[in-house]
Scaffold this active site. Structure first.
Site, short mmCIF file in Angstrom:
data_model
loop_
_atom_site.label_atom_id
_atom_site.label_comp_id
_atom_site.label_asym_id
_atom_site.label_seq_id
_atom_site.Cartn_x
_atom_site.Cartn_y
_atom_site.Cartn_z
N LYS A 9 41.20 11.54 -30.53
CA LYS A 9 42.35 12.42 -30.76
C LYS A 9 43.51 12.12 -29.80
CE LYS A 9 39.50 16.22 -32.64
NZ LYS A 9 39.19 17.67 -32.54
N TYR A 49 41.98 18.67 -42.19
CA TYR A 49 41.46 19.92 -41.65
C TYR A 49 41.62 21.10 -42.62
CZ TYR A 49 40.29 18.18 -36.95
OH TYR A 49 39.70 17.55 -35.88
N ASN A 112 40.18 18.34 -27.57
CA ASN A 112 38.81 18.00 -27.20
C ASN A 112 38.41 16.55 -27.50
OD1 ASN A 112 38.60 18.28 -29.92
ND2 ASN A 112 37.07 19.91 -29.89
N HIS A 115 36.67 13.71 -32.78
CA HIS A 115 36.14 14.36 -33.98
C HIS A 115 34.97 13.54 -34.49
CE1 HIS A 115 35.62 15.78 -38.08
NE2 HIS A 115 35.60 14.50 -38.42
N GLU A 126 35.66 11.83 -45.52
CA GLU A 126 36.58 11.53 -44.41
C GLU A 126 36.80 10.02 -44.28
OE1 GLU A 126 35.34 15.57 -41.91
OE2 GLU A 126 34.79 13.60 -41.09
P1 GTP Z 1 35.70 18.38 -35.12
O1 GTP Z 1 34.75 17.27 -34.96
O2 GTP Z 1 37.09 18.07 -34.63
O3 GTP Z 1 35.68 18.96 -36.51
O4 GTP Z 1 35.18 19.50 -34.09
P2 GTP Z 1 33.97 20.50 -34.27
O5 GTP Z 1 33.24 20.24 -35.55
O6 GTP Z 1 33.19 20.46 -32.99
O7 GTP Z 1 34.72 21.89 -34.36
P3 GTP Z 1 35.28 22.69 -35.64
O8 GTP Z 1 35.09 21.90 -36.89
O9 GTP Z 1 34.76 24.07 -35.56
O10 GTP Z 1 36.83 22.76 -35.30
C1 GTP Z 1 37.68 21.66 -35.61
C2 GTP Z 1 38.65 21.43 -34.49
O11 GTP Z 1 39.56 22.52 -34.44
C3 GTP Z 1 38.06 21.37 -33.09
O12 GTP Z 1 37.56 20.12 -32.74
C4 GTP Z 1 39.26 21.70 -32.24
O13 GTP Z 1 40.09 20.57 -32.07
C5 GTP Z 1 39.99 22.71 -33.11
N1 GTP Z 1 39.65 24.07 -32.68
C6 GTP Z 1 38.49 24.75 -32.88
N2 GTP Z 1 38.54 25.97 -32.33
C7 GTP Z 1 39.79 26.07 -31.78
C8 GTP Z 1 40.49 27.09 -31.07
O14 GTP Z 1 39.97 28.16 -30.81
N3 GTP Z 1 41.77 26.80 -30.68
C9 GTP Z 1 42.38 25.62 -30.96
N4 GTP Z 1 43.65 25.39 -30.56
N5 GTP Z 1 41.77 24.63 -31.62
C10 GTP Z 1 40.49 24.85 -32.02
MG MG Z 2 34.15 20.08 -37.47
#
Ligand code: GTP
Ligand code: MG
Length: 138
Positions: A9, A49, A112, A115, A126
């Site tokens: 990212k 997303y 973070n 992905h 994807e």
């Molecule tokens: P991905 O691999 O990026 O999909 O991460 P994940 O599967 O561990 O998390 P999830 O699919 O629940 O959320 C997708 C992405 O949204 C996360 O990786 C973060 O970058 C973002 N995200 C999730 N929760 C929050 C939040 O509370 N605040 C913000 N700003 N971003 C968030």
């Molecule tokens: Mg995810």
């Protein structure tokens, strides 16, 4: 053998962490079989997303993903999807296990660093969003 989709990212590319993160990926036994650095468009980020479009952080997430270049990748290995999720660590770096990419490098729950696909069906979708078949060399 299985394939998963990965993104390094904007917070990672901005801090020159592409090589450091790739080293963790390769050390875990995952092979990078496709990789390119791109600037995501707003439309690509919104499509990618779309599952989160009702979440309060959706706008912030999309702006973050287009704020700087990303590196999109296809990773291959035994149980690549689950293995990469393990190597990435928890979404929130404060909760991520020692040695994981997010524990090592992530700045926050939003920024973070990586992905990784969460299931076989999403991995296929994807990968197809960002790569054509001849760009993946196993
Ligand atoms: P991905 O691999 O990026 O999909 O991460 P994940 O599967 O561990 O998390 P999830 O699919 O629940 O959320 C997708 C992405 O949204 C996360 O990786 C973060 O970058 C973002 N995200 C999730 N929760 C929050 C939040 O509370 N605040 C913000 N700003 N971003 C968030
Ligand atoms: Mg995810």
């Amino acid at each position: 053998i299985e394939r998963t989709f990965s993104i390094l990212k904007p917070d990672a590319t901005e801090r020159n962490l592409t090589g450091a993160i790739n080293a963790v990926i390769e050390k875990a036994g995952l092979r990078i079989v496709a990789q390119k650095r791109i600037r995501m468009t707003q439309e690509q980020a919104e499509t990618f997303y779309a599952v989160h479009k009702e979440r309060p952080f959706f706008g912030e997430l999309v702006s973050f993903m287009i704020s700087a270049p990303v590196v999109v990748q296809v990773l291959e290995g035994d149980n690549a999807i689950a293995k990469y999720r393990e190597v990435m660590g928890a979404t929130d770096p404060a909760k991520a296990a020692d040695g994981t990419i997010r524990k090592l490098y992530a700045k926050s729950v939003g920024e973070n660093s990586v992905h990784g696909s969460d299931a076989a069906e999403t991995a296929a979708q994807e990968i197809a969003q960002f790569f054509s078949g001849n760009e993946i060399v196993g």
